[in-house]
Design a protein around this motif. Structure first.
Motif, PDB file in Angstrom:
ATOM      1  N   ALA A 136     -26.561  13.606  11.272  1.00 26.84           N
ATOM      2  CA  ALA A 136     -25.781  12.246  11.651  1.00 26.84           C
ATOM      3  C   ALA A 136     -25.108  12.020   9.885  1.00 26.84           C
ATOM      4  CB  ALA A 136     -27.773  11.682  10.729  1.00 26.84           C
ATOM      5  N   ASP A 137     -24.583  13.424   9.222  1.00 31.72           N
ATOM      6  CA  ASP A 137     -23.613  12.814   8.245  1.00 31.72           C
ATOM      7  C   ASP A 137     -22.274  13.209   8.878  1.00 31.72           C
ATOM      8  OD1 ASP A 137     -26.093  12.281   6.383  1.00 31.72           O
ATOM      9  OD2 ASP A 137     -26.142  13.962   5.577  1.00 31.72           O
ATOM     10  N   VAL A 138     -22.848  14.267  10.115  1.00 27.87           N
ATOM     11  CA  VAL A 138     -21.273  14.017  10.528  1.00 27.87           C
ATOM     12  C   VAL A 138     -20.602  12.770  10.853  1.00 27.87           C
ATOM     13  CG1 VAL A 138     -20.021  15.040  12.814  1.00 27.87           C
ATOM     14  CG2 VAL A 138     -21.861  16.220  11.568  1.00 27.87           C
ATOM     15  N   PRO A 139     -19.529  12.415  10.734  1.00 24.47           N
ATOM     16  CA  PRO A 139     -18.739  11.333  10.940  1.00 24.47           C
ATOM     17  C   PRO A 139     -18.887  10.861  12.381  1.00 24.47           C
ATOM     18  CG  PRO A 139     -16.963  13.193   9.643  1.00 24.47           C
ATOM     19  CD  PRO A 139     -18.676  13.413  10.319  1.00 24.47           C
ATOM     20  N   GLY A 140     -19.277   9.480  12.809  1.00 27.15           N
ATOM     21  CA  GLY A 140     -19.180   9.268  14.116  1.00 27.15           C
ATOM     22  C   GLY A 140     -20.646   9.285  14.656  1.00 27.15           C
ATOM     23  N   VAL A 141     -21.269  10.579  14.195  1.00 30.01           N
ATOM     24  CA  VAL A 141     -22.580  10.477  14.996  1.00 30.01           C
ATOM     25  C   VAL A 141     -23.737  10.021  14.113  1.00 30.01           C
ATOM     26  CG1 VAL A 141     -24.493  13.013  14.933  1.00 30.01           C
ATOM     27  CG2 VAL A 141     -22.034  13.339  14.643  1.00 30.01           C
ATOM     28  N   LYS A 142     -24.086   9.083  15.437  1.00 23.50           N
ATOM     29  CA  LYS A 142     -25.338   8.259  15.142  1.00 23.50           C
ATOM     30  C   LYS A 142     -26.859   8.472  15.011  1.00 23.50           C
ATOM     31  CE  LYS A 142     -22.402   3.917  16.665  1.00 23.50           C
ATOM     32  NZ  LYS A 142     -23.119   2.868  17.795  1.00 23.50           N
ATOM     33  N   ARG A 143     -26.632   9.780  15.670  1.00 29.73           N
ATOM     34  CA  ARG A 143     -28.146  10.146  16.428  1.00 29.73           C
ATOM     35  C   ARG A 143     -28.080  11.765  16.409  1.00 29.73           C
ATOM     36  NH1 ARG A 143     -32.357   7.990  19.011  1.00 29.73           N
ATOM     37  NH2 ARG A 143     -33.419   9.382  20.319  1.00 29.73           N
ATOM     38  N   PRO A 144     -28.676  12.368  15.695  1.00 25.99           N
ATOM     39  CA  PRO A 144     -28.675  13.879  15.608  1.00 25.99           C
ATOM     40  C   PRO A 144     -28.487  14.423  17.639  1.00 25.99           C
ATOM     41  CG  PRO A 144     -29.643  13.535  13.676  1.00 25.99           C
ATOM     42  CD  PRO A 144     -29.170  11.461  14.222  1.00 25.99           C
ATOM     43  N   ASP A 145     -29.192  14.019  17.406  1.00 29.44           N
ATOM     44  CA  ASP A 145     -29.684  14.687  19.113  1.00 29.44           C
ATOM     45  C   ASP A 145     -28.751  14.210  20.176  1.00 29.44           C
ATOM     46  OD1 ASP A 145     -31.408  11.706  18.558  1.00 29.44           O
ATOM     47  OD2 ASP A 145     -30.998  12.185  20.779  1.00 29.44           O
ATOM     48  N   ASP A 146     -27.444  13.512  19.906  1.00 28.34           N
ATOM     49  CA  ASP A 146     -26.533  13.035  21.314  1.00 28.34           C
ATOM     50  C   ASP A 146     -25.579  14.237  20.105  1.00 28.34           C
ATOM     51  OD1 ASP A 146     -27.748  11.165  21.645  1.00 28.34           O
ATOM     52  OD2 ASP A 146     -26.789   9.626  19.802  1.00 28.34           O
TER      53      ASP A 146
END
Length: 231
Positions: A136-146
């Motif tokens: 979730a800390d990856v820029p632009g990522v809201k949900r880790p499962d995405d």
């Protein structure tokens, strides 16, 4: 006089078309019924106990069992499982006369399709994402499962490139798998941006799995039943 191949092919094609139309009609009816408004529920029919709902769909009223609970994910799961079964069957047909590359393609395809069916049915990538919170800390990522689902698309592309020689033997199948990959990117994008209602994303997932199934049917027929030289 020997009948022409075209005339021989018409009855199976007509039958396949009728079956497809029937299944599409059933899916449409289920979709309409699932959106119907519940008017009343309970013991409405003497023979059914309290297992009944009376619903209204566009002015048409009818009864539904309380067990009627369609889930789009279930349909995607069934289609992916069918795709895996087609690939596995093709592998058995080519067991003694197919090349190692072709066998590997169908075996890995079966395993991959069955895994995706399990993923869809048991929310595997969603659960993985919940346990990989750092994504979730990856820029632009809201949900880790995405992001996990996005990695599936990367794996699919790598698979298609690795077995491009096999796919190039059947251009219709290549086109179908290319379309399925593009649709997978669309599903990943919808997952990522989360701007459309859930049924749009689920509908695209069902359509994508259907294209994958058709691709395996076409390729299996070309390689296993028509005797094209394996690549």
């Amino acid at each position: 006089m020997t009948p022409s191949p075209t005339r021989e092919a018409r009855p199976p094609l007509l039958l396949a078309g009728c079956c497809t139309a029937f299944l599409a009609l059933v899916v449409a009816a289920v979709a309409i019924a699932s959106q119907a408004d519940v008017i009343e529920r309970g013991s409405l029919l003497s023979w059914a106990g309290d297992d009944v709902r009376r619903v209204d769909a566009g002015g048409v009223r009818f009864y539904l069992s309380s067990e009627f609970d369609p889930k789009p994910d279930a349909l995607t799961t069934w289609i992916l499982a069918a795709a895996g079964s087609v690939a596995a069957f093709a592998a058995t047909l080519l067991w003694t006369r197919g090349s190692a590359r072709t066998m590997a393609f169908f075996v890995l395809s079966a395993a991959g399709a069955w895994y995706l069916a399990l993923d869809e049915g048991f929310a595997v990538h969603e659960s993985l994402g919940h346990n990989l919170g750092f994504l979730a800390d990856v820029p632009g990522v809201k949900r880790p499962d995405d992001l996990v689902f996005g990695l599936y698309a990367v794996g699919a592309l790598a698979f298609l490139l690795a077995f491009r020689r096999t796919l190039l033997q059947c251009s219709p199948a290549l086109a179908l798998f290319g379309l399925a990959f593009a649709m997978t990117l669309g599903v990943s994008f919808l997952d990522f941006v989360d701007v459309l209602p859930g049924f749009a994303e689920e509908g695209l997932e069902i359509a994508t799995s259907g294209v994958v199934l058709l691709g395996y049917v076409v390729l299996a027929r070309a390689l296993a039943l028509e005797g094209l030289s394996p690549g």
